[in-house]
Design an enzyme around this catalytic site. Structure first.
Site, PDB file in Angstrom:
ATOM      1  N   CYS A 113       0.820  -1.231   0.000  1.00 49.26           N
ATOM      2  CA  CYS A 113       0.000   0.000   0.000  1.00 49.26           C
ATOM      3  C   CYS A 113       0.844   1.267   0.000  1.00 49.26           C
ATOM      4  O   CYS A 113       0.344   2.345  -0.305  1.00 49.26           O
ATOM      5  CB  CYS A 113      -0.935   0.009   1.205  1.00 49.26           C
ATOM      6  SG  CYS A 113      -1.976  -1.444   1.280  1.00 49.26           S
ATOM      7  N   HIS A 249      -3.447   6.906   3.515  1.00 52.44           N
ATOM      8  CA  HIS A 249      -3.835   5.689   2.816  1.00 52.44           C
ATOM      9  C   HIS A 249      -5.263   5.327   3.231  1.00 52.44           C
ATOM     10  O   HIS A 249      -5.617   5.408   4.410  1.00 52.44           O
ATOM     11  CB  HIS A 249      -2.869   4.558   3.174  1.00 52.44           C
ATOM     12  CG  HIS A 249      -3.303   3.228   2.651  1.00 52.44           C
ATOM     13  ND1 HIS A 249      -3.701   3.048   1.350  1.00 52.44           N
ATOM     14  CD2 HIS A 249      -3.422   2.015   3.254  1.00 52.44           C
ATOM     15  CE1 HIS A 249      -4.042   1.787   1.178  1.00 52.44           C
ATOM     16  NE2 HIS A 249      -3.891   1.142   2.319  1.00 52.44           N
ATOM     17  N   ASN A 279     -10.156  -0.147  -0.220  1.00 49.02           N
ATOM     18  CA  ASN A 279      -8.703  -0.070  -0.103  1.00 49.02           C
ATOM     19  C   ASN A 279      -8.093  -0.464  -1.448  1.00 49.02           C
ATOM     20  O   ASN A 279      -8.136  -1.628  -1.827  1.00 49.02           O
ATOM     21  CB  ASN A 279      -8.227  -1.014   1.014  1.00 49.02           C
ATOM     22  CG  ASN A 279      -6.717  -0.995   1.190  1.00 49.02           C
ATOM     23  OD1 ASN A 279      -5.998  -0.393   0.384  1.00 49.02           O
ATOM     24  ND2 ASN A 279      -6.233  -1.656   2.222  1.00 49.02           N
TER      25      ASN A 279
END
Ligand code: ACO
Length: 322
Positions: A113, A249, A279
């Site tokens: 990520c 994030h 996500n």
């Protein structure tokens, strides 16, 4: 002094939207559980014939248009992704070819990520060293192809997308600092069990999915994202009150809320897209940046802190004047 400055941004999301209501038909879950535990309401899922590079290409075209940049201007391509089309050649060369760019360095960075933050930090160094005059940086992912659709604890979380930025040198302040970190001792908390040199063939077509100890990831994520933000501010002798925007994030709304609370930052100063995107791993920060710029919230000259956290664990921040 030369700074790296964002000249334009773009994003691309696959057409297909998968709602929580549809997920209720796939696994034993509920819209209510997903919303309250994660904040996710819907996510985009790539079509069978889409690849991560095809998402990158659309996002790149949009960023190039916003920055008024042509293919021949680009002299560096760096892409953060965990889901490249092929094991090799690297995905940045596929994007390079599709955009009719030839000869410049093109490579990808794999940091889960945190991939986009790692990529942008790397490009910042090329720009400040005078080795790039116009770089294309992308965070992109088709993470839904790694998802085990029988595993309700992970399949509700993720989505696909790509976010791109054009970065150029500038005498005006742009990127003020970048900080990257990693600690491999956390591998067991979040990983994908198959790769090019491990069990790829043996896995065959059996369901393989993301392995995650969600609760433990949650705790380390909140702690690390808070610390990463403080580290960036401290390195620049700045106070959190000076921040115009936090772009974290987008893993989970509760992680975002907890991070903002730690920083005593009102949620009005946080760009939040997790409800619409889920996500999207390396794509989440550049897509949220693009959302904030295109809807007019983020303005030139404002102070922005972007930060991410992902499998490894890896983490990082970019503090910049837009
Ligand atoms: N629907 C309904 N129930 C579910 C679902 C679901 N989709 N998934 C899990 N449950 C159940 C569990 O089985 C468990 O049931 P039990 O109590 O009977 O055993 C119960 O819900 C609670 O499970 P927990 O895992 O404790 O739930 P939690 O509140 O921790 O939320 C979540 C889980 C959303 C994964 C959370 O831990 C989280 O967000 N962690 C962060 C991890 C993350 O964001 N990972 C993404 C990738 S990493 C990154 O990007 C940083």
């Amino acid at each position: 002094m030369i700074y790296s400055k964002i000249a334009g941004t773009g994003r691309y999301l696959p057409e297909r939207i998968l709602t929580n209501a549809e997920l209720e038909k796939i696994v034993e879950t509920s819209d209510e559980w997903i919303r309250t535990r994660t904040g996710v309401e819907r996510r985009h899922v790539a079509a069978e014939d889409e690849t991560t590079s095809s998402l990158c290409i659309e996002a790149a075209k949009s960023a190039m248009e916003a920055a008024d940049v042509k293919s021949e201007d680009i002299d560096l391509i760096v892409i953060g992704t965990t889901t490249p089309d092929l094991i090799f050649p690297n995905i940045a060369t596929l994007v390079q070819q599709a955009l009719d760019i030839h000869g410049c360095p093109a490579f990808s960075i794999e940091a889960a990520c945190t991939g986009f933050i790692y990529a942008l930090s790397t490009v910042d160094k090329f720009i400040r060293a005078g080795e790039s005059q116009c770089a294309l940086v992308i965070g992109a992912e088709i993470i839904t192809k790694l998802v085990d659709w029988n595993d309700r604890s992970t399949c509700v979380l993720f989505g696909d997308g790509a976010g791109a930025v054009i970065v150029k040198p500038s005498a005006e302040p742009g990127i003020l600092s970048t900080h990257l970190g990693a600690d491999g001792k956390y591998k067991e908390l979040l990983y994908y069990p198959v790769g090019a040199s491990k069990d790829l063939v043996a896995a065959g077509t059996d369901a393989v999915g993301i392995i995650m100890r969600g609760n433990e990831v949650f705790k380390v994520a909140v702690k690390t994202l808070g610390a990463v933000a403080q580290q960036a501010l401290k390195a620049n002798n700045m106070d959190k009150s000076e921040l115009d925007w936090l772009i974290p994030h987008q893993a989970n709304l509760r992680i975002i809320q907890a991070t903002a609370k730690r920083l005593k930052l009102p949620l009005e100063k946080v760009i939040i897209t997790v409800q619409d995107h889920g996500n999207t791993s390396a794509a989440s920060v550049p897509m949220a940046l693009d959302v904030g710029i295109r809807d007019g919230r983020i303005k030139r000259g404002q102070l922005i802190l972007m930060e991410a956290f992902g499998g490894g664990f890896t983490w990082g921040s970019v503090l910049m004047r837009y």
